[in-house]
Design an enzyme around this catalytic site. Structure first.
Site, mmCIF file in Angstrom:
data_model
loop_
_atom_site.group_PDB
_atom_site.id
_atom_site.type_symbol
_atom_site.label_atom_id
_atom_site.label_comp_id
_atom_site.label_asym_id
_atom_site.label_seq_id
_atom_site.Cartn_x
_atom_site.Cartn_y
_atom_site.Cartn_z
ATOM 1 N N PHE A 256 -6.325 -6.249 -0.985
ATOM 2 C CA PHE A 256 -7.412 -5.944 -0.045
ATOM 3 C C PHE A 256 -7.656 -7.070 0.957
ATOM 4 C CE2 PHE A 256 -8.113 -3.562 -3.940
ATOM 5 C CZ PHE A 256 -8.307 -2.269 -3.463
ATOM 6 N N CYS B 94 -2.689 -2.142 9.087
ATOM 7 C CA CYS B 94 -3.143 -1.378 7.913
ATOM 8 C C CYS B 94 -3.960 -0.136 8.257
ATOM 9 C CB CYS B 94 -3.952 -2.280 6.995
ATOM 10 S SG CYS B 94 -2.911 -3.512 6.188
ATOM 11 N N THR C 255 0.860 -1.189 0.000
ATOM 12 C CA THR C 255 0.000 0.000 0.000
ATOM 13 C C THR C 255 0.895 1.236 0.000
ATOM 14 O OG1 THR C 255 -1.635 -1.248 1.251
ATOM 15 C CG2 THR C 255 -1.852 1.166 1.265
HETATM 16 N N1 LIG Z 1 -1.248 -7.308 6.345
HETATM 17 C C1 LIG Z 1 -2.355 -7.021 5.697
HETATM 18 O O1 LIG Z 1 -3.465 -7.414 6.112
HETATM 19 C C2 LIG Z 1 -2.329 -6.202 4.432
HETATM 20 C C3 LIG Z 1 -3.463 -6.162 3.617
HETATM 21 C C4 LIG Z 1 -3.423 -5.396 2.455
HETATM 22 C C5 LIG Z 1 -2.279 -4.661 2.140
HETATM 23 N N2 LIG Z 1 -1.215 -4.692 2.968
HETATM 24 C C6 LIG Z 1 -0.026 -3.920 2.595
HETATM 25 O O2 LIG Z 1 0.926 -4.818 2.014
HETATM 26 C C7 LIG Z 1 2.251 -4.441 2.392
HETATM 27 C C8 LIG Z 1 2.912 -5.590 3.123
HETATM 28 O O3 LIG Z 1 2.198 -5.820 4.315
HETATM 29 P P1 LIG Z 1 2.487 -7.091 5.224
HETATM 30 O O4 LIG Z 1 1.513 -7.062 6.328
HETATM 31 O O5 LIG Z 1 2.602 -8.301 4.366
HETATM 32 O O6 LIG Z 1 3.939 -6.698 5.786
HETATM 33 P P2 LIG Z 1 4.913 -7.586 6.655
HETATM 34 O O7 LIG Z 1 5.638 -6.635 7.520
HETATM 35 O O8 LIG Z 1 4.183 -8.736 7.256
HETATM 36 O O9 LIG Z 1 5.917 -8.185 5.566
HETATM 37 C C9 LIG Z 1 6.816 -7.432 4.850
HETATM 38 C C10 LIG Z 1 8.019 -8.312 4.537
HETATM 39 O O10 LIG Z 1 8.846 -7.633 3.604
HETATM 40 C C11 LIG Z 1 10.192 -7.946 3.911
HETATM 41 N N3 LIG Z 1 11.072 -6.986 3.238
HETATM 42 C C12 LIG Z 1 11.442 -5.747 3.628
HETATM 43 N N4 LIG Z 1 12.241 -5.191 2.706
HETATM 44 C C13 LIG Z 1 12.370 -6.091 1.701
HETATM 45 C C14 LIG Z 1 13.032 -6.094 0.439
HETATM 46 N N5 LIG Z 1 13.747 -5.048 0.040
HETATM 47 N N6 LIG Z 1 12.936 -7.184 -0.334
HETATM 48 C C15 LIG Z 1 12.216 -8.228 0.062
HETATM 49 N N7 LIG Z 1 11.544 -8.287 1.245
HETATM 50 C C16 LIG Z 1 11.629 -7.236 2.032
HETATM 51 C C17 LIG Z 1 10.210 -7.921 5.423
HETATM 52 O O11 LIG Z 1 11.346 -8.601 5.932
HETATM 53 C C18 LIG Z 1 8.897 -8.608 5.749
HETATM 54 O O12 LIG Z 1 9.047 -10.011 5.881
HETATM 55 C C19 LIG Z 1 2.099 -3.165 3.216
HETATM 56 O O13 LIG Z 1 2.219 -2.063 2.367
HETATM 57 C C20 LIG Z 1 0.685 -3.270 3.741
HETATM 58 O O14 LIG Z 1 0.128 -2.007 4.012
HETATM 59 C C21 LIG Z 1 -1.195 -5.457 4.103
#
Ligand SMILES: NC(=O)c1ccc[n+]([C@@H]2O[C@H](COP(=O)([O-])OP(=O)(O)OC[C@H]3O[C@@H](n4cnc5c(N)ncnc54)[C@H](O)[C@@H]3O)[C@@H](O)[C@H]2O)c1
Length: 449
Positions: free
Chosen positions: A142, A250, A113
């Site tokens: 989403f 989020c 996001t």
């Molecule tokens: N968690 C949710 O429910 C959800 C839902 C929709 C959207 N999002 C969005 O999706 C994105 C990810 O969310 P998440 O909850 O999966 O995050 P998270 O923190 O669970 O996972 C992110 C991962 O990315 C890794 N990372 C960091 N830098 C990196 C790089 N350069 N290369 C590869 N990996 C790298 C981290 O080590 C971590 O494991 C965010 O922008 C979030 O807002 C999350």
């Protein structure tokens, strides 16, 4: 790119749809766990999907391996808030910076996001670096934690924002087995759809929470009010459950980032300012409810039941439990906490709180139990064993999870959110139940049993 909630679920589900997927994370320990067959997050159903698709999945810490072998690179890295409230895009830029100079036919697909305008900036940067041949598509995600696999496989819509239509088409092909409407837009509009959707859902939650607070003043029941409202098709039943506020990785950050983004352009997003404030106050309302029954909370023992920001996840980011624990410690209460899966995730944030693996242990000798997360394990919570174990039988149900009448019949004092509240004296059973706890003579205004 990124093996968190979004990255792992996306990888597992794309593999399940028949695609070959390489998952890259910068955390070597996370990749090692995945390679050893362990799933580093608690997400129902995910392990099964990963397991049955291992022949189509590879895990690596090397970005070169990803860019070498893939045609589409989904960016699923975290975008946490900065101290200023903006989205921290350093992990996104890290991925972009790692792109090799000579990669033809690659499309970067942004699932993280990111604030509206980010795609334009990435595009300009790629062009300036001579990487005009690298495509860019915005494909916001989403899914919700706890139901992430089902959400991915049965989405309400798939949003694809592209600078060039054919690049969006390539991403759309990956999803063609899913029966979901595909919304095609420009990149900035796709980014805005994600922010606006989360901000709207957060607004709905803060709205019903304020209605709940007024219900308490006028003697109405917010659950009935929400049921009656939700039947109106213009309103809908979802996100109308009053409680102690939204949390998670989020809503808080996305609402703050949208407010901040608007502010940076000179526009004051007044509504979102209120949504955030209402949510912060809502997390603290439990303290007032405890005080109403117990008087001062100093040296009272309070059990927080549930630490994860919602059930079926171990994610404690921005969880209401953390704020509540700190508030109670500031009131000089003794705080215990229980959660079926999130204890270790919460531990670094809960210095001074006694963390319990066992539910009965968590409530033994306590003056109140607060339901913070509606884990299914708590359905049978108001049991004779718990009644006997608690010092005073007060349950504050921060999620309106239990049936108030049944809880009161079981001998407990019950306080929900936005529901008619009875004075403690009226709630206790007319015939005293055999007293088994330690008497607390200073228990005012609540009567010891
Ligand atoms: N968690 C949710 O429910 C959800 C839902 C929709 C959207 N999002 C969005 O999706 C994105 C990810 O969310 P998440 O909850 O999966 O995050 P998270 O923190 O669970 O996972 C992110 C991962 O990315 C890794 N990372 C960091 N830098 C990196 C790089 N350069 N290369 C590869 N990996 C790298 C981290 O080590 C971590 O494991 C965010 O922008 C979030 O807002 C999350």
């Amino acid at each position: 790119m990124g093996a968190g909630w979004v990255g792992l679920v996306t990888a597992a589900c794309f593999a399940d749809l028949g695609h070959d997927v390489i998952v890259r994370d910068v955390e070597a320990s996370r990749i090692a766990e995945l390679e050893a067959g362990r799933v580093p997050i608690h997400e129902p159903g995910l392990a099964k999907v990963l397991d049955r698709n291992l022949n189509r999945l590879r895990f690596t810490t090397s970005s070169a391996e990803v860019f070498d072998r893939t045609a589409l690179a989904f960016v699923c890295v975290g975008t946490p808030p900065t101290y200023a409230g903006d989205a921290d895009l350093s992990a996104v830029w890290h991925v972009v910076d790692e792109l090799p100079d000579s990669k033809d036919g690659l499309v970067l697909v942004m699932k993280s996001t990111v604030p509206p305008g980010t795609g334009e900036r990435v595009r300009a940067w790629l062009d300036a670096r001579g990487l005009s041949h690298v495509g860019y598509v915005s494909n916001p995600e989403f899914l919700a934690e706890g139901t992430a696999v089902a959400d991915f496989m049965r989405p309400d819509r798939i949003v694809l924002g592209s600078f060039r239509r054919e690049q969006g088409d390539r991403v759309a092909t990956l999803y063609k087995k899913l029966a979901a409407p595909v919304v095609r837009t420009d990149v900035t509009s796709a980014e805005m759809i994600k922010y606006a959707s989360n901000a709207f859902l957060a607004t709905k939650i803060s709205f019903i929470n304020e209605i709940a607070n007024v219900c308490e003043e006028v003697g109405a029941d917010v659950k009935l009010v929400a049921d009656g409202m939700g039947l109106d098709q213009r309103i809908g039943p979802h996100f109308l459950r009053a409680g102690i506020g939204y949390g998670g990785s989020c809503f808080p950050k996305d609402v703050a980032a949208l407010k901040q983004l608007a502010g940076n352009t000179g526009y004051h997003f007044q509504l979102l300012t209120s949504v955030i404030e209402v949510n912060e106050l809502q997390k603290r309302r439990v303290v007032g409810k405890l005080r109403k029954h117990l008087g001062s909370l100093r040296d009272r023992t309070v059990a927080l039941l549930g630490l994860a920001f919602k059930p079926d996840t171990n994610d404690v980011r921005e969880a209401s439990s953390l704020v509540l624990a700190q508030r109670l410690l500031a009131e000089e209460a003794q705080v215990r906490a229980w959660d079926p899966v999130a204890i270790e995730d919460a531990r670094p944030h809960l210095a001074g709180v006694q963390l319990c693996e066992d539910l009965l242990e968590a409530v033994t000798g306590t003056d109140a139990a607060v339901i913070v997360t509606e884990w299914s394990e708590l359905e049978a919570f108001p049991s004779p064993e718990v009644l006997a174990a608690m010092n005073t039988p007060l349950i504050v149900d921060g999620r309106n999870f239990l049936d108030p009448e049944a809880v009161r019949r079981a001998g407990f004092v019950y306080e929900g959110i936005g529901q008619p509240s009875l004075p403690a004296e009226e709630q206790l059973p007319p015939l005293p139940v055999e007293f088994r706890g330690t008497p607390t003579p200073s228990l005012a205004p609540m009567r010891a049993r």
